[in-house]
Design an enzyme around this catalytic site. Structure first.
Site, PDB file in Angstrom:
ATOM      1  N   HIS A 111       1.023  -1.302  -0.145  1.00  0.00           N
ATOM      2  CA  HIS A 111      -0.033  -0.010  -0.193  1.00  0.00           C
ATOM      3  C   HIS A 111       1.019   1.308   0.158  1.00  0.00           C
ATOM      4  O   HIS A 111       2.347   1.187  -0.163  1.00  0.00           O
ATOM      5  CB  HIS A 111      -1.022   0.142   1.001  1.00  0.00           C
ATOM      6  CG  HIS A 111      -0.413  -0.019   2.590  1.00  0.00           C
ATOM      7  ND1 HIS A 111       0.488  -0.736   2.945  1.00  0.00           N
ATOM      8  CD2 HIS A 111      -0.536   1.006   3.594  1.00  0.00           C
ATOM      9  CE1 HIS A 111       0.922  -0.548   4.185  1.00  0.00           C
ATOM     10  NE2 HIS A 111       0.320   0.520   4.619  1.00  0.00           N
TER      11      HIS A 111
ATOM     12  N   HIS B  45       1.195   3.931   2.158  1.00  0.00           N
ATOM     13  CA  HIS B  45       1.452   4.562   3.328  1.00  0.00           C
ATOM     14  C   HIS B  45       2.944   4.794   3.324  1.00  0.00           C
ATOM     15  O   HIS B  45       3.742   3.857   2.563  1.00  0.00           O
ATOM     16  CB  HIS B  45       1.136   3.693   4.564  1.00  0.00           C
ATOM     17  CG  HIS B  45      -0.239   4.158   4.949  1.00  0.00           C
ATOM     18  ND1 HIS B  45      -0.965   3.264   5.829  1.00  0.00           N
ATOM     19  CD2 HIS B  45      -0.890   4.992   4.955  1.00  0.00           C
ATOM     20  CE1 HIS B  45      -2.309   3.739   6.071  1.00  0.00           C
ATOM     21  NE2 HIS B  45      -2.604   4.823   5.397  1.00  0.00           N
TER      22      HIS B  45
ATOM     23  N   ASP C  11       5.424   4.901   5.258  1.00  0.00           N
ATOM     24  CA  ASP C  11       6.533   3.713   5.831  1.00  0.00           C
ATOM     25  C   ASP C  11       6.644   2.320   5.089  1.00  0.00           C
ATOM     26  O   ASP C  11       7.415   1.480   5.230  1.00  0.00           O
ATOM     27  CB  ASP C  11       6.019   3.330   7.501  1.00  0.00           C
ATOM     28  CG  ASP C  11       4.692   2.593   7.350  1.00  0.00           C
ATOM     29  OD1 ASP C  11       3.685   3.215   6.848  1.00  0.00           O
ATOM     30  OD2 ASP C  11       4.453   1.480   8.113  1.00  0.00           O
ATOM     31  N   HIS C  12       5.949   2.424   3.872  1.00  0.00           N
ATOM     32  CA  HIS C  12       5.910   1.298   2.811  1.00  0.00           C
ATOM     33  C   HIS C  12       6.560   1.948   1.528  1.00  0.00           C
ATOM     34  O   HIS C  12       7.144   1.051   0.813  1.00  0.00           O
ATOM     35  CB  HIS C  12       4.683   0.704   2.776  1.00  0.00           C
ATOM     36  CG  HIS C  12       4.489   0.055   3.932  1.00  0.00           C
ATOM     37  ND1 HIS C  12       4.469  -1.305   4.339  1.00  0.00           N
ATOM     38  CD2 HIS C  12       3.882   0.420   5.116  1.00  0.00           C
ATOM     39  CE1 HIS C  12       3.929  -1.786   5.391  1.00  0.00           C
ATOM     40  NE2 HIS C  12       3.545  -0.601   6.068  1.00  0.00           N
TER      41      HIS C  12
ATOM     42  N   HIS D 155      -7.302  -2.467   6.036  1.00  0.00           N
ATOM     43  CA  HIS D 155      -6.361  -1.355   6.312  1.00  0.00           C
ATOM     44  C   HIS D 155      -7.136  -0.170   5.810  1.00  0.00           C
ATOM     45  O   HIS D 155      -8.108  -0.241   5.619  1.00  0.00           O
ATOM     46  CB  HIS D 155      -4.999  -1.568   5.727  1.00  0.00           C
ATOM     47  CG  HIS D 155      -3.852  -0.678   6.498  1.00  0.00           C
ATOM     48  ND1 HIS D 155      -3.828  -0.648   7.869  1.00  0.00           N
ATOM     49  CD2 HIS D 155      -3.074  -0.048   5.897  1.00  0.00           C
ATOM     50  CE1 HIS D 155      -2.754   0.072   7.926  1.00  0.00           C
ATOM     51  NE2 HIS D 155      -2.308   0.574   6.727  1.00  0.00           N
TER      52      HIS D 155
HETATM   53 ZN   LIG Z   1       2.897   0.247   8.026  1.00  0.00          ZN
HETATM   54 ZN   LIG Z   2      -0.230   1.327   6.761  1.00  0.00          ZN
END
Ligand SMILES: [Zn+2]
Ligand SMILES: [Zn+2]
Length: 251
Positions: free
Chosen positions: A60, A62, A64-65, A139
């Site tokens: 996804h 976000h 942090d990815h 999510h």
């Molecule tokens: Zn995450």
């Molecule tokens: Zn996430």
């Protein structure tokens, strides 16, 4: 197949864990799954060249990815590697064209194919000797969990999610389930997983999945590692592993 955890952390910085990233060494070329902040700097630490990577699978969008994805594109370009294929959930193509649009000098130099995926999609990434299938995770934004099947094994990567039957079904008869476990047992949380919520659903699948590796830990998980393993062991017959940055698993 060798799986290297480049990053096992989340959006909050913490010692020893950068954000999410998993590198899968297949027979020919590697596959990178997610590319959060800090992942690029783990490549030399893992003694892998970032220029080997030309296929990235995003769970996804976000930060942090995905935060290091542009950094990876730039690092590869500076070393003469300009082609890249990026697979991700709906919206990936639009997102990348907007963020790359802010860096025209990179956009003009790289040759990036972006493929938006939908739950249920099955495909073989160009040039990679594996098959990938995906299903929807639970999510706050569109998120996909992936099953990667190669000649020597198969595993599932959950992405960020609440535990759900769709992902457990996807992981049935696989060697390994890499599942997020953001918070310690007993934490009340939506959109993410704790050992308690994973244990509830795991009992039905305790003989169906080879082993489980937990990752994506908030700093709050520190000190609860043994408790997490103990909690899951009660509901699962396979091995329970807690991922560390730079840890390798062989399938
Ligand atoms: Zn995450
Ligand atoms: Zn996430």
């Amino acid at each position: 197949m060798e799986i290297t955890f480049l990053g096992t952390g989340v959006a909050i910085p913490q010692r020893g864990r950068v954000q999410s990233g998993v590198l899968v060494r297949l027979e020919e070329k590697p596959l990178l799954i997610d590319c959060g902040s800090g992942v690029l700097s783990r490549f030399p630490e893992a003694e892998i060249s970032h220029t080997e990577v030309d296929t990235v699978l995003l769970s996804h969008l976000h930060l942090d990815h995905v935060a290091d994805l542009l950094c990876l594109l730039k690092a590869n370009w500076l070393r003469g590697k300009t082609d890249m294929r990026i697979y991700g959930p709906e919206g990936t193509e639009d997102w990348l064209s907007r963020v790359l649009g802010a860096y025209e000098y990179i956009m003009d130099e790289v040759d990036v194919d972006v493929i938006d995926l939908f739950p249920g999609k099955e495909f073989t990434p160009e040039g990679l000797d594996c098959e990938i299938t995906c299903t929807a995770a639970i999510h706050s934004v569109p998120t996909l969990a992936y099953r990667v099947t190669a000649a020597d094994g198969e595993f599932v990567y959950s992405g960020d999610t609440e535990p759900c039957r769709e992902i457990m079904d996807l992981a049935t008869e696989s060697d390994l389930l890499i599942h997020e476990c953001s918070y310690p047992p007993g934490t009340k949380v939506t959109n993410h997983t704790t050992p308690s919520t994973l244990a509830e659903i795991l009992e039905e699948y305790k003989k169906e999945i080879g082993s489980i590796c937990l990752t994506h830990f908030y700093p709050e998980m520190r000190g609860h590692e043994r408790e997490a393993i103990y909690r899951l062991k009660g509901y699962f017959e396979g091995e329970v592993i807690l991922a560390e940055d730079l840890m390798k698993l062989e399938l």
